[in-house]
Design a protein around this motif. Structure first.
Motif, short mmCIF file in Angstrom:
data_model
loop_
_atom_site.label_atom_id
_atom_site.label_comp_id
_atom_site.label_asym_id
_atom_site.label_seq_id
_atom_site.Cartn_x
_atom_site.Cartn_y
_atom_site.Cartn_z
N VAL A 48 82.02 27.09 49.76
CA VAL A 48 83.37 26.88 50.28
C VAL A 48 83.56 25.38 50.49
O VAL A 48 82.70 24.73 51.09
N GLU A 49 84.67 24.84 50.01
CA GLU A 49 84.97 23.42 50.20
C GLU A 49 85.82 23.25 51.45
O GLU A 49 86.73 24.04 51.71
N TYR A 50 85.51 22.21 52.21
CA TYR A 50 86.25 21.89 53.43
C TYR A 50 86.78 20.47 53.32
O TYR A 50 86.05 19.56 52.92
N GLU A 51 88.03 20.29 53.70
CA GLU A 51 88.68 18.99 53.60
C GLU A 51 88.76 18.33 54.97
O GLU A 51 88.54 18.96 56.01
N ASP A 52 89.14 17.07 54.94
CA ASP A 52 89.34 16.28 56.15
C ASP A 52 90.23 17.04 57.14
O ASP A 52 91.29 17.54 56.78
N GLY A 53 89.75 17.17 58.38
CA GLY A 53 90.52 17.83 59.43
C GLY A 53 90.17 19.29 59.63
O GLY A 53 90.61 19.90 60.60
N GLU A 54 89.38 19.88 58.73
CA GLU A 54 88.98 21.27 58.89
C GLU A 54 87.66 21.35 59.67
O GLU A 54 87.01 20.33 59.91
N ASN A 55 87.28 22.56 60.06
CA ASN A 55 86.06 22.78 60.83
C ASN A 55 85.14 23.77 60.15
O ASN A 55 85.61 24.71 59.51
N ILE A 56 83.81 23.54 60.31
CA ILE A 56 82.80 24.52 59.94
C ILE A 56 82.17 24.94 61.25
O ILE A 56 81.27 24.26 61.77
N GLY A 57 82.67 26.00 61.84
CA GLY A 57 82.24 26.36 63.19
C GLY A 57 82.57 25.23 64.14
O GLY A 57 83.71 24.77 64.22
N ALA A 58 81.56 24.71 64.85
CA ALA A 58 81.77 23.62 65.82
C ALA A 58 81.77 22.24 65.17
O ALA A 58 82.00 21.24 65.85
N TRP A 59 81.50 22.16 63.87
CA TRP A 59 81.46 20.87 63.17
C TRP A 59 82.85 20.47 62.70
O TRP A 59 83.58 21.30 62.15
N GLN A 60 83.19 19.19 62.85
CA GLN A 60 84.46 18.67 62.36
C GLN A 60 84.22 17.94 61.05
O GLN A 60 83.30 17.12 60.95
N VAL A 61 85.04 18.25 60.06
CA VAL A 61 84.93 17.61 58.76
C VAL A 61 85.88 16.42 58.71
O VAL A 61 87.03 16.51 59.12
#
Length: 195
Positions: A48-61
């Motif tokens: 899954v790709e995550y962009e600027d401003g999204e979250n992976i659980g408690a992690w900020q991208v």
């Protein structure tokens, strides 16, 4: 590699000067949440790709380049016990707290990205990791480059003396087009106290 910051030098001096005064920490849990990137689950065999401003659980991208972002790899893709994040051209950060006067250790595992889909576009496999305290102190960090395709502990994990109580752990990739190194099993623990 980045030159160690003044807090790192201070920690070394304090620990050497006060070895007898360092009290081991009682068994405590990980100060970081979702250190194995298991929440959310990536699709079986996928990513899954995550962009600027999204979250992976408690992690900020965040983004270290205009095309920044990170990719969450499933366990089937990592061929490891845990899911992992391809840092690529992004940043990954999480806030945590530690008691003032505690000595905190940060460890994680990393591996070179060998995803066949990245073969033509393999990015820079180096990245940085740093602990950022409030503005009154300097960050503690270094540069890292995994040397093999199997997950192994990052050499020279980070250690620091907590002069404050609130910090941010940040990983920043250097691969401009993606396909950067993989990280997982991030653990932040109090390893002792200086009195």
């Amino acid at each position: 590699m980045n030159k160690p910051t003044s807090i790192g030098a201070l920690l070394g001096a304090v620990v050497l000067a006060t070895t007898a005064a360092l009290t081991p920490a009682a068994a405590a849990g990980n100060l970081i949440k979702n250190g194995t990137f298991s929440d959310p689950n990536a699709p079986a065999g996928g990513y899954v790709e995550y962009e600027d401003g999204e979250n992976i659980g408690a992690w900020q991208v965040g983004s270290s380049t205009p095309r920044g972002g990170v990719t969450l790899y499933s366990r089937a893709l990592t061929q490891y016990t845990y899911q992992a994040v391809d840092i690529g051209p992004g940043t990954l950060s999480q806030d945590f707290e530690a008691d003032q006067g505690s000595v905190v250790g940060v460890t994680w595992k990393h591996a070179r990205n060998t995803d066949p889909a990245c073969a033509k576009d393999m990015g820079d496999q180096s990245y940085s990791a740093q602990v950022i305290p409030p503005p009154s102190s300097d960050p503690v960090g270094d540069s890292y480059t995994p040397i093999g395709p199997r997950f192994a502990p990052a050499n020279k994990g980070l250690q620091f003396l907590a002069g404050e109580d609130h910090f941010t752990l940040e990983f920043a990739g250097r691969a401009p087009g993606g396909c950067g190194p993989l990280i997982t099993d991030v653990v932040v623990k109090v390893i002792g106290y200086v009195h």
